[in-house]
Enzyme design. Structure first.
Site, short mmCIF file in Angstrom:
data_model
loop_
_atom_site.label_atom_id
_atom_site.label_comp_id
_atom_site.label_asym_id
_atom_site.label_seq_id
_atom_site.Cartn_x
_atom_site.Cartn_y
_atom_site.Cartn_z
N GLY A 1 0.76 -1.24 0.00
CA GLY A 1 0.00 0.00 0.00
C GLY A 1 0.79 1.28 0.00
O GLY A 1 0.21 2.34 -0.27
N GLU B 1 3.55 -6.89 1.52
CA GLU B 1 3.12 -7.18 0.13
C GLU B 1 3.18 -5.92 -0.72
O GLU B 1 2.17 -5.50 -1.29
CB GLU B 1 1.67 -7.70 0.13
CG GLU B 1 1.41 -8.90 0.98
CD GLU B 1 -0.08 -9.22 1.10
OE1 GLU B 1 -0.93 -8.41 0.65
OE2 GLU B 1 -0.41 -10.29 1.63
N PRO B 2 4.34 -5.29 -0.86
CA PRO B 2 4.39 -4.04 -1.63
C PRO B 2 4.38 -4.30 -3.13
O PRO B 2 5.02 -5.24 -3.62
CB PRO B 2 5.72 -3.43 -1.22
CG PRO B 2 6.58 -4.61 -0.86
CD PRO B 2 5.66 -5.65 -0.32
N ARG C 1 3.24 -1.22 -5.80
CA ARG C 1 3.49 0.08 -6.43
C ARG C 1 4.83 0.70 -6.01
O ARG C 1 5.55 1.25 -6.84
CB ARG C 1 2.35 1.03 -6.04
CG ARG C 1 2.37 2.33 -6.81
CD ARG C 1 1.35 3.33 -6.22
NE ARG C 1 0.09 2.74 -5.92
CZ ARG C 1 -1.00 2.80 -6.70
NH1 ARG C 1 -0.96 3.47 -7.82
NH2 ARG C 1 -2.12 2.24 -6.32
N CYS D 1 -11.87 5.83 -29.12
CA CYS D 1 -13.10 6.58 -29.37
C CYS D 1 -13.94 6.74 -28.11
O CYS D 1 -15.02 6.15 -27.98
CB CYS D 1 -13.90 5.88 -30.45
SG CYS D 1 -12.94 5.79 -31.94
N GLU D 2 -13.42 7.49 -27.16
CA GLU D 2 -14.15 7.81 -25.93
C GLU D 2 -13.64 9.13 -25.42
O GLU D 2 -12.43 9.36 -25.42
CB GLU D 2 -13.86 6.77 -24.83
CG GLU D 2 -14.49 5.45 -25.07
CD GLU D 2 -14.86 4.74 -23.79
OE1 GLU D 2 -15.08 5.40 -22.76
OE2 GLU D 2 -14.91 3.51 -23.85
#
Ligand code: LLP
Length: 415
Positions: free
Chosen positions: A241, A276-277, A279, A345-346
């Site tokens: 986290g 549990e890293p 990022r 296309c959005e």
């Protein structure tokens, strides 16, 4: 090695000792580029931070599951946090040690659980009583004992985007910490489970470690109670986290300081500590290279149309995420304010909104920063767009570690 491997030398953006423009010209765009040295440095900051305290750093595979990155981390001694049979397969293919794998997630299937039992993983982080019953039955059938940590929900507010906050009772994750003792007691009936651990994870992209410490304190309190009731709790898995800075004006939280704070709480508790890293290990170690295709204006609005899109990097569209955008070549071109958009296309297909940036002309190359985590892994083939290539840099060397998809890849398996 500097913490940020993406630095300018003579106004040219490098990854370690490789000019990103060289990669773009040979591998094409869009392409994800990762720094091996930065990934290893971040992993080591966790590992060294714990020092002599018994620990396992289980890299959260979901953040970036490229085999070459998994292999790099496995060779450095990392464990892995997986959430699917597919991630288990990847980790084993990359040479990961099954005895350092934890398996998280609310919806593990029987097939996935059985594969993990067969591999001999370190622990299942269990999120419900029916899951405990299923693991018990499958372990019994194999004549094995499954190591279990209940994932508890500590009911802590993580202060992050609501899609990636997981530690409140309204979220689908874990077992209410107030119910945990009763669940452990009922689980005593399962003869093929070893109730050895407690786990928790309260959310992602946490810029302040306060809420994690609050959760840790609640978990430690629970462990004391469980031990008093005769449970032989060996480990605490404190989740991942820790965030990274996406905006240049923000500072990336220090891994060393975070671990020092954790260690303060958990040492002398006779516990193995798992984290549990995801990022914080890979996020800042990657960029997405893209090429400017067109410029256009519409009323007051300026658009820079590039060849990367929401299918390549969905974070801006999905979480209103900010990613810094850097020119590969700094010039004296004026600054402009523009939306950086892709070909999909959005209207939701944007990489940046109203961004002040160096004027980019067709053909100019850009790096979308801090894209090493939850970038490629969340890419899709929307609009029948091949997913980007991935490149790993180490020092002055680089190699393509995943080919750009071909049109044939896109229709494989279709009748
Ligand atoms: N452990 C568990 C049980 C998790 O659910 C997660 C992330 C992690 C560890 C790793 O968290 P990290 O250290 O990477 O923050 N796609 C979103 C992020 C989703 C995170 C999901 N769980 C994004 O792009 O921001």
């Amino acid at each position: 090695m500097s913490a940020n491997p993406f630095l300018y030398q003579d106004r040219t953006l490098f990854c370690e000792n490789v000019a990103l423009a060289d990669i773009a010209s040979r591998a094409g765009t869009p392409t994800y580029v990762y720094s091996a040295s930065a990934i290893l440095a971040n992993y080591r900051a966790y590992d060294d931070g714990f020092g002599a305290l018994p620990h396992t750093v289980c890299y959260a595979v979901k953040a970036n599951s490229n085999l070459s990155i998994l292999r790099l981390l496995a060779q450095a001694g990392a464990g892995f946090d997986i959430v699917s049979g597919g991630e288990l397969f990847r980790v084993l293919q990359a040479g990961g040690d099954p005895a350092k794998i934890v398996f998280s997630g609310v919806g593990k299937t029987a097939g996935e659980i059985d594969d993990a039992l067969k591999a001999g993983i370190l622990a299942f982080n269990c999120e419900s009583e029916p899951e405990l019953a299923l693991i018990d039955a499958l372990a019994h059938r194999r004549g094995l004992k499954a190591r279990i940590a209940l994932r508890v929900n500590p009911d802590v507010e993580a202060h992050t985007h609501h899609y990636i906050s997981t530690g409140k009772l309204a979220h689908k994750f874990g077992i209410d910490i107030a119910e945990a003792l009763a669940v452990y007691q009922r689980a005593r009936q399962f003869s093929s489970l070893l109730l050895e651990g407690v786990s928790c994870h309260i959310g992602s992209q946490l810029m302040d470690s306060g809420p994690v410490m609050e959760a840790v304190d609640r978990v430690l309190e629970l462990i004391v109670t469980l031990r008093e009731k005769g449970f032989d709790i060996q480990h605490a898995d404190l989740g991942g986290g820790l965030g990274v800075a996406y905006k240049p004006e923000d500072a990336t939280p220090s891994i060393a300081a975070f671990i020092a704070r954790l260690k303060d709480r958990v040492q002398n508790q006779n516990l193995r500590v798992l984290v549990e890293p995801g990022r914080s290990i890979v996020g800042g170690a990657g960029v997405l290279l893209t090429k400017t295709l067109y410029r256009k204006t519409s009323g007051e609005k300026e658009f820079v149309i590039v060849d990367a899109a929401m299918n390549d990097l969905i974070r801006p569209a999905l979480y209103q995420a900010y990613h810094d955008i850097l020119p590969l070549r700094q010039s004296s071109a004026p600054m402009i304010q523009a939306d950086v958009v892709g070909p999909v296309c959005e209207t939701g297909d944007f990489l940046a909104k109203d961004r002040t940036m160096q004027e980019a002309f067709p053909g100019d190359l850009l790096a979308i920063s801090t894209a090493g985590a939850y970038g490629f892994v969340q890419a899709s083939n929307y609009n029948t767009r091949p997913r980007p290539a991935e490149v790993l840099v180490q020092g002055s060397e680089w190699k393509v570690v995943r080919d750009r998809e071909s049109y044939h890849d896109l229709i494989r398996g279709e009748a």
